[in-house]
Design an enzyme around this catalytic site. Sequence first.
Site, PDB file in Angstrom:
ATOM      1  N   ASN A 233      13.016   1.993 -44.415  1.00 38.83           N
ATOM      2  CA  ASN A 233      12.006   2.537 -45.056  1.00 38.83           C
ATOM      3  C   ASN A 233      10.718   1.655 -45.319  1.00 38.83           C
ATOM      4  O   ASN A 233      10.916   0.612 -45.966  1.00 38.83           O
ATOM      5  CB  ASN A 233      12.629   2.822 -46.524  1.00 38.83           C
ATOM      6  CG  ASN A 233      11.570   3.386 -47.612  1.00 38.83           C
ATOM      7  OD1 ASN A 233      10.205   3.746 -47.240  1.00 38.83           O
ATOM      8  ND2 ASN A 233      11.936   3.451 -48.849  1.00 38.83           N
TER       9      ASN A 233
ATOM     10  N   LYS B  91       7.833   2.125 -46.427  1.00 42.21           N
ATOM     11  CA  LYS B  91       7.109   2.423 -47.528  1.00 42.21           C
ATOM     12  C   LYS B  91       5.573   2.567 -46.871  1.00 42.21           C
ATOM     13  O   LYS B  91       5.365   2.993 -45.932  1.00 42.21           O
ATOM     14  CB  LYS B  91       7.251   1.417 -48.636  1.00 42.21           C
ATOM     15  CG  LYS B  91       8.668   1.441 -48.938  1.00 42.21           C
ATOM     16  CD  LYS B  91       8.892   0.470 -50.083  1.00 42.21           C
ATOM     17  CE  LYS B  91      10.549   0.477 -50.440  1.00 42.21           C
ATOM     18  NZ  LYS B  91      10.880  -0.363 -51.584  1.00 42.21           N
TER      19      LYS B  91
ATOM     20  N   HIS C 289      12.933   9.075 -54.081  1.00 43.15           N
ATOM     21  CA  HIS C 289      12.966   7.392 -54.000  1.00 43.15           C
ATOM     22  C   HIS C 289      12.604   6.915 -55.260  1.00 43.15           C
ATOM     23  O   HIS C 289      11.794   7.845 -56.216  1.00 43.15           O
ATOM     24  CB  HIS C 289      11.928   6.998 -52.919  1.00 43.15           C
ATOM     25  CG  HIS C 289      12.282   5.674 -52.782  1.00 43.15           C
ATOM     26  ND1 HIS C 289      11.641   4.574 -53.557  1.00 43.15           N
ATOM     27  CD2 HIS C 289      12.828   4.751 -51.940  1.00 43.15           C
ATOM     28  CE1 HIS C 289      11.880   3.428 -53.110  1.00 43.15           C
ATOM     29  NE2 HIS C 289      12.952   3.194 -52.276  1.00 43.15           N
TER      30      HIS C 289
ATOM     31  N   GLU D 251      10.457   4.833 -56.379  1.00 40.40           N
ATOM     32  CA  GLU D 251       9.101   4.585 -56.399  1.00 40.40           C
ATOM     33  C   GLU D 251       8.267   5.826 -56.771  1.00 40.40           C
ATOM     34  O   GLU D 251       7.390   5.872 -57.520  1.00 40.40           O
ATOM     35  CB  GLU D 251       8.565   3.675 -55.323  1.00 40.40           C
ATOM     36  CG  GLU D 251       8.870   2.438 -55.476  1.00 40.40           C
ATOM     37  CD  GLU D 251       9.223   1.779 -53.907  1.00 40.40           C
ATOM     38  OE1 GLU D 251       8.552   2.227 -53.009  1.00 40.40           O
ATOM     39  OE2 GLU D 251       9.937   0.687 -53.764  1.00 40.40           O
TER      40      GLU D 251
ATOM     41  N   GLU E 266      20.610   3.593 -54.705  1.00 42.44           N
ATOM     42  CA  GLU E 266      19.465   2.643 -54.753  1.00 42.44           C
ATOM     43  C   GLU E 266      19.512   1.941 -56.235  1.00 42.44           C
ATOM     44  O   GLU E 266      18.786   2.772 -56.980  1.00 42.44           O
ATOM     45  CB  GLU E 266      18.236   3.007 -54.296  1.00 42.44           C
ATOM     46  CG  GLU E 266      18.487   3.151 -52.916  1.00 42.44           C
ATOM     47  CD  GLU E 266      16.989   2.953 -52.195  1.00 42.44           C
ATOM     48  OE1 GLU E 266      17.026   2.241 -51.125  1.00 42.44           O
ATOM     49  OE2 GLU E 266      16.043   3.245 -52.535  1.00 42.44           O
TER      50      GLU E 266
ATOM     51  N   GLY F 181      13.475  -4.400 -53.679  1.00 38.98           N
ATOM     52  CA  GLY F 181      12.367  -5.162 -53.696  1.00 38.98           C
ATOM     53  C   GLY F 181      12.521  -6.470 -54.518  1.00 38.98           C
ATOM     54  O   GLY F 181      11.421  -7.109 -54.653  1.00 38.98           O
TER      55      GLY F 181
ATOM     56  N   SER G  87      17.383  -4.272 -51.713  1.00 38.72           N
ATOM     57  CA  SER G  87      17.445  -6.086 -51.049  1.00 38.72           C
ATOM     58  C   SER G  87      18.424  -6.333 -50.383  1.00 38.72           C
ATOM     59  O   SER G  87      19.236  -7.267 -50.264  1.00 38.72           O
ATOM     60  CB  SER G  87      17.771  -6.844 -52.313  1.00 38.72           C
ATOM     61  OG  SER G  87      16.567  -6.694 -53.171  1.00 38.72           O
TER      62      SER G  87
HETATM   63  P1  PGA Z   1      14.328  -3.067 -50.358  1.00 37.75           P
HETATM   64  O1  PGA Z   1      14.028  -1.502 -50.682  1.00 37.75           O
HETATM   65  O2  PGA Z   1      15.296  -3.254 -49.289  1.00 37.75           O
HETATM   66  O3  PGA Z   1      12.906  -3.651 -50.262  1.00 37.75           O
HETATM   67  O4  PGA Z   1      14.925  -3.719 -51.687  1.00 37.75           O
HETATM   68  C1  PGA Z   1      14.725  -0.473 -50.505  1.00 37.75           C
HETATM   69  C2  PGA Z   1      14.258   0.714 -50.666  1.00 37.75           C
HETATM   70  O5  PGA Z   1      13.485   0.874 -51.508  1.00 37.75           O
HETATM   71  O6  PGA Z   1      14.572   1.804 -50.148  1.00 37.75           O
END
Ligand code: PGA
Length: 273
Positions: A17, A19, A108, A110, A181, A187, A226
Amino acid sequence: MTQIEKRMPKKLLFAANWKMNKLVGETPEFVQRLTGLLADIPEKLGSEYQVVIGAPATHLTLLIKSLKDSSLEASAQNSGVAKFGAYTGEISPAMLKDIGCGWTIVGHSERRHFFKEDDLLVLSRTKAALEEGLKVILCVGEVLQERNSGKTTRVIENQLSILKQNQIDPSLFENLVIAYEPVWAIGTGETATPAQAQEVHHHIRSWCAKNLSDQASSIRILYGGSVKPENSQQILSQPDVDGLLVGGASLDPVVFANLVKNGLKSRTTKKEL
Ligand code: PGA
């Protein structure tokens, strides 16, 4: 042992992803480097895994072209609720299909938190994409406060409950992937422990078996939050983790390739990698 515990292992799915990162022009080199690095995975493990790259909408056409001679696939990071219409800023599943994009990510955290997308909107996006023939990665997960107050499973069940409203034809579940998640792990560098991930994944699988049709047994459940090359094997060794959704560690082809290779060690006993 229950039927759920005895299930056959599914093809591992490694979903990147990106983003809102990278410029379009960086796409071909990324693909070339990643496919080169993955090429030394022994052929017999080829059927054990699948890689999907979730890129910004602007990058998809070039990404799809760059992936043409590989087994890797492209995904959008969101998709609209209708085929066409007055939905400024949206990109429809039909448009994604039109450019050869077979996947989308929906719900997601976000999107849910920064853009206030609620469960109903996420359901509409999921349904529209599945009905257009796309494969969908539907994301669910709790925030830290919900975990700390013991509400994790209730939150996840609420987010999943949209699926049991009989609005989605059960035959389409074979194209559905659920990504767990935990929001506090996205993140942040803080990963759920393999045991924490397994506990929630098992709960999701049991919930699907109880609340959805038999066709839901094909649903793969990914962990995201992460994930790095250092922990991918351990997380994938959990019986109910069928793959990973990877943000930060998917931006560098070397890091992502190592994450995939280490993850595949969960599927092999010999030193094949
Ligand atoms: P990350 O993000 O691996 O940077 O924690 C995962 C995601 O948001 O899909």
